[in-house]
Design a protein around this motif. Structure first.
Motif: not given
Length: 403
Positions: A156-160, A178-187, A165-167, A173-176
């Protein structure tokens, strides 16, 4: 701990990576040719390929033809990546759609799927759910359960910060922060890896596209925003915080136009799709301009205001790209993406301005290539990123067992 033992183990692991990379790059290759290509001893190559065969990552194929065989002895047996070893997914999150692809361990496309997004901006949880839905849909096309996947890469676009795994920030994303990698790995029941989408495009170009066989090149992506992927000495450069190569957010105007990242004067604020449409909508009209293709057609037809918008974008782009060439001195520049069908960034006057703004030496100017493709290539870059992680994990496991 004996430092000599550690160094020896590190060298063996590095050799495993070299051998696997050599096999992947060649498509099929004999052991003796791996040794020549990698400078790893034939005995070590034999040991490593036995490990890789035992792990199911590679396979032997029919002996090379007699024409390529040595004068004495049997024809040489070749090795190749075993595609069936893993099923891996890649997903590209864009502003209007999400695209998923399935590849085997050799990078061959198995299936793909695209869905429109009802919203360009989501929470981390919503994005995670969307990834799960995409994976269910694309695996269903080949009658496989999602659990059969070994990993997924998400771009995805952005500063990552890909390593963490951190955005830090993304327009998706509506938030700045964000530990998106952690959220994905939980799901998900398998590992998920995220990265800036332009970095993944660079990886896709290196493996499958215009960058094959090149060690130093940059990829500029032009779509809703402007991105850049950098390959230096054969490796994708990401920076210390994952914020390197942010070409779209280099500054081209002091206190200039507002960028969607929140700062002013960014190149993207003059070249990105939204920026061009924002300029067009300054003109009073009962019907706001929403289609970049229509605006480009107006410019081609001689509409003065539309042409001025694209002219300025071209000048800004030439300035920004000249700066990148002056910094990195690449052998190749790839202008990539579906939006390259609007060729205003490579009009002759833009390229002339680019050359004039670049340091002049008595050597060939970097080659510039245009590669027009859509979101499927971005998704394949994400899959290639996941393939790399799966390879690394397997090699680390082999090293642990060998210790």
């Amino acid at each position: 701990m004996d430092i000599r033992t550690t160094t020896s183990a590190d060298q063996r692991e590095a050799s495993r990576h070299q051998v696997l990379h050599a096999i992947r790059s060649a498509g099929s290759i004999a052991r003796i040719d791996i040794a020549r290509k990698t400078q790893v001893s034939p005995a070590t190559v034999s040991t490593i390929t036995s490990e890789l065969l035992g792990a199911g990552l590679i396979e032997e194929i029919e002996p090379l033809s007699k024409q390529t065989a040595t004068k004495r002895g049997r024809p040489r047996v070749a090795l190749r990546i075993r595609g069936a070893a893993h099923l891996i997914a890649g997903i590209k999150i864009a502003s209007k759609a999400a695209t998923a692809i399935l590849v085997d361990f050799d990078g061959n496309t198995v299936a793909d799927h695209e869905e429109p997004l009802s919203s360009a901006v989501m929470s981390a949880q919503e994005l995670s759910e969307r990834v799960g839905q995409m994976l269910t849909s694309v695996t269903r096309k080949i009658d496989r359960p999602m659990a059969d996947l070994s990993a997924v890469g998400v771009g995805l676009a952005g500063l990552i910060d890909a390593n963490k795994g951190f955005v830090h920030w993304s327009p998706s994303l509506s938030e700045r922060n964000v530990a998106l990698g952690q959220t994905l790995n939980k799901a998900l029941p398998f590992p998920a890896f995220i990265d800036n989408d332009a970095n993944l495009v660079a990886m896709a170009e290196q493996r499958y596209g215009e960058g094959r066989g090149r060690s130093n090149f940059i990829v500029i992506t032009i779509e809703q925003g402007v991105g850049m992927g950098i390959v230096l000495n054969g490796n994708v450069y990401r920076g210390e915080r994952g914020c390197g190569a942010e070409f779209g957010h280099t500054k081209v105007q002091l206190e200039g136009a507002l960028c969607r990242c929140g700062q002013r004067g960014c190149l993207e604020a003059y070249v990105g799709d939204y920026a061009l449409l924002r300029e067009a909508n300054i003109r009073p009209s009962d019907t706001p301009e929403r289609d970049l293709s229509a605006l480009f057609e107006q410019a081609q037809a001689g509409d003065a205001m539309a042409k001025t918008i694209f002219d300025r974008a071209g000048r800004m782009f030439a300035m920004g790209l000249a700066n990148m060439i002056n910094i990195f001195d690449p052998e190749l520049v790839i202008l990539a993406g579906e939006r390259m069908t609007h060729d205003f960034l490579v009009w002759p006057e833009v390229l002339e301005r680019l050359r004039a703004s670049t340091v002049q030496v008595d050597a060939a100017f970097p080659e510039i290539r245009i590669h027009r493709w859509g979101d499927l290539m971005w998704a394949k870059g994400a899959a290639a990123y996941a393939v790399e992680h799966v390879s690394n994990h397997t090699i680390q496991r082999l090293a642990a067992h060998a210790a």
